[in-house]
Design a protein around this motif. Structure first.
Motif, PDB file in Angstrom:
ATOM      1  N   SER A 143      44.368  45.641  51.699  1.00  0.00           N
ATOM      2  CA  SER A 143      44.069  44.288  51.241  1.00  0.00           C
ATOM      3  C   SER A 143      42.705  43.825  51.741  1.00  0.00           C
ATOM      4  CB  SER A 143      45.160  43.325  51.723  1.00  0.00           C
ATOM      5  OG  SER A 143      44.857  41.990  51.368  1.00  0.00           O
ATOM      6  N   LEU A 144      42.411  44.114  53.018  1.00  0.00           N
ATOM      7  CA  LEU A 144      41.115  43.730  53.571  1.00  0.00           C
ATOM      8  C   LEU A 144      39.980  44.491  52.891  1.00  0.00           C
ATOM      9  CD1 LEU A 144      41.926  43.524  57.401  1.00  0.00           C
ATOM     10  CD2 LEU A 144      41.645  41.634  55.784  1.00  0.00           C
ATOM     11  N   ALA A 145      40.223  45.765  52.567  1.00  0.00           N
ATOM     12  CA  ALA A 145      39.217  46.555  51.867  1.00  0.00           C
ATOM     13  C   ALA A 145      38.946  45.958  50.490  1.00  0.00           C
ATOM     14  CB  ALA A 145      39.677  48.002  51.750  1.00  0.00           C
ATOM     15  N   GLY A 146      40.004  45.469  49.815  1.00  0.00           N
ATOM     16  CA  GLY A 146      39.824  44.819  48.523  1.00  0.00           C
ATOM     17  C   GLY A 146      38.998  43.548  48.642  1.00  0.00           C
ATOM     18  N   ASP A 147      39.249  42.772  49.713  1.00  0.00           N
ATOM     19  CA  ASP A 147      38.463  41.558  49.941  1.00  0.00           C
ATOM     20  C   ASP A 147      36.998  41.902  50.187  1.00  0.00           C
ATOM     21  OD1 ASP A 147      40.772  40.083  49.695  1.00  0.00           O
ATOM     22  OD2 ASP A 147      41.082  39.862  51.864  1.00  0.00           O
ATOM     23  N   GLU A 148      36.776  42.984  50.931  1.00  0.00           N
ATOM     24  CA  GLU A 148      35.406  43.405  51.228  1.00  0.00           C
ATOM     25  C   GLU A 148      34.682  43.842  49.954  1.00  0.00           C
ATOM     26  OE1 GLU A 148      33.543  47.094  53.729  1.00  0.00           O
ATOM     27  OE2 GLU A 148      34.818  45.720  54.876  1.00  0.00           O
ATOM     28  N   MET A 150      35.347  42.761  46.912  1.00  0.00           N
ATOM     29  CA  MET A 150      35.088  41.553  46.131  1.00  0.00           C
ATOM     30  C   MET A 150      33.878  40.802  46.675  1.00  0.00           C
ATOM     31  SD  MET A 150      37.713  38.406  45.299  1.00  0.00           S
ATOM     32  CE  MET A 150      38.869  39.586  44.594  1.00  0.00           C
ATOM     33  N   ALA A 151      33.773  40.744  48.014  1.00  0.00           N
ATOM     34  CA  ALA A 151      32.623  40.073  48.629  1.00  0.00           C
ATOM     35  C   ALA A 151      31.330  40.794  48.276  1.00  0.00           C
ATOM     36  CB  ALA A 151      32.801  40.009  50.143  1.00  0.00           C
ATOM     37  N   ILE A 156      26.261  40.893  44.936  1.00  0.00           N
ATOM     38  CA  ILE A 156      25.414  41.448  43.877  1.00  0.00           C
ATOM     39  C   ILE A 156      25.018  40.344  42.888  1.00  0.00           C
ATOM     40  CG2 ILE A 156      25.377  43.005  41.887  1.00  0.00           C
ATOM     41  CD1 ILE A 156      27.129  44.929  43.534  1.00  0.00           C
ATOM     42  N   VAL A 157      26.003  39.532  42.505  1.00  0.00           N
ATOM     43  CA  VAL A 157      25.726  38.416  41.592  1.00  0.00           C
ATOM     44  C   VAL A 157      24.799  37.413  42.257  1.00  0.00           C
ATOM     45  CG1 VAL A 157      26.748  36.478  40.341  1.00  0.00           C
ATOM     46  CG2 VAL A 157      27.906  38.695  40.374  1.00  0.00           C
TER      47      VAL A 157
END
Length: 246
Positions: A143-148, A150-151, A156-157
């Protein structure tokens, strides 16, 4: 650091070994958030408390990376040095954040303390054993890897499409939200990093950061406080600006 024993032999660890994890302020947002009982005992037994002064590094870019870390107190900046000598700050870590998901052989970033820092340190091999033994820990890390991830996509945006005002507004909004998760006051943003750090994170110059801060203040969206802190005085307008609607 304590010698790691098989997890099956650690069930009789004294209760006092559990206490630091059970009462840790970083636990609600940290990698160990879903662990209980003997699982917390195992985490405590396999960890080492590390204290670092502001300005010192936990790890250096390019160095061997045998450890992973969970931030207990304080703030960290992550950065890389580009071939031409320029610095790119890739992120900031706070209480409950995890360091070490990438770069298993050598560190891909330098992690430098912005404030006096306390962290739990695990030998990477020991942490891998904990992941294999505790599904809840593995699920939390995913879950933390997914948050990372997304961040990273948001960054990038931020760097590719947003104006200087939109970048700074987004930074203040996200940092304020993170600090509220940690129990901070609503719309009060603590800035442990310098304006140069903010500039290197947002892909701006320090002069641009200072100018935009003044513009946001003049427009009534923020108020600059002593100690480099910021009060968001008009959160709706600042959020609209961050989303490109201002």
């Amino acid at each position: 650091m304590k010698t790691v024993s098989p997890l099956s032999e650690q069930k009789d660890i004294a209760l006092e070994d559990v206490h630091p994890c059970a009462t840790c302020g970083a636990r609600p947002l940290g990698v160990c958030a879903d662990l209980k009982g003997h699982e917390l005992q195992n985490m405590a037994y396999n960890s080492e408390n590390v204290n670092v002064s502001a300005g010192q590094a936990l790890v250096h870019e390019g160095d061997p990376n045998p450890f992973v870390f969970n931030v207990v107190e304080g703030a960290v900046k992550l950065y890389r040095i580009l071939p031409d000598g320029r610095r790119q700050i890739t992120g900031f870590l706070f209480q409950g954040d995890f360091l070490g998901l990438g770069g298993r052989s050598v560190s891909t970033v330098t992690a430098e303390a912005l404030t006096p820092l306390q962290a739990c340190r695990f030998k990477r091999g020991d942490f891998d054993q904990l992941l294999n033994a505790m599904p809840a820990l593995e699920h939390r890390l995913v879950s933390l890897a997914g948050d990372e991830l997304m961040a990273a996509q948001e960054q990038i945006v931020l760097l590719g499409r947003k104006t200087a005002k939109e970048r700074l507004a987004s930074f203040l909004i996200r940092l304020g939200e993170r600090q509220q998760q940690l129990g901070g006051a609503v719309n009060h943003v603590l800035l442990p990093m310098t304006r140069l750090d903010i500039a290197d994170y947002l892909g701006l110059t320090i002069e641009t950061v200072s100018r935009v801060m003044t513009q946001l203040k003049t427009s009534g969206m923020i108020r600059l406080l002593p100690g480099n802190d910021v009060e968001i005085t008009d959160p709706d307008r600042l959020l609209a600006l961050a989303e490109g609607e201002g």
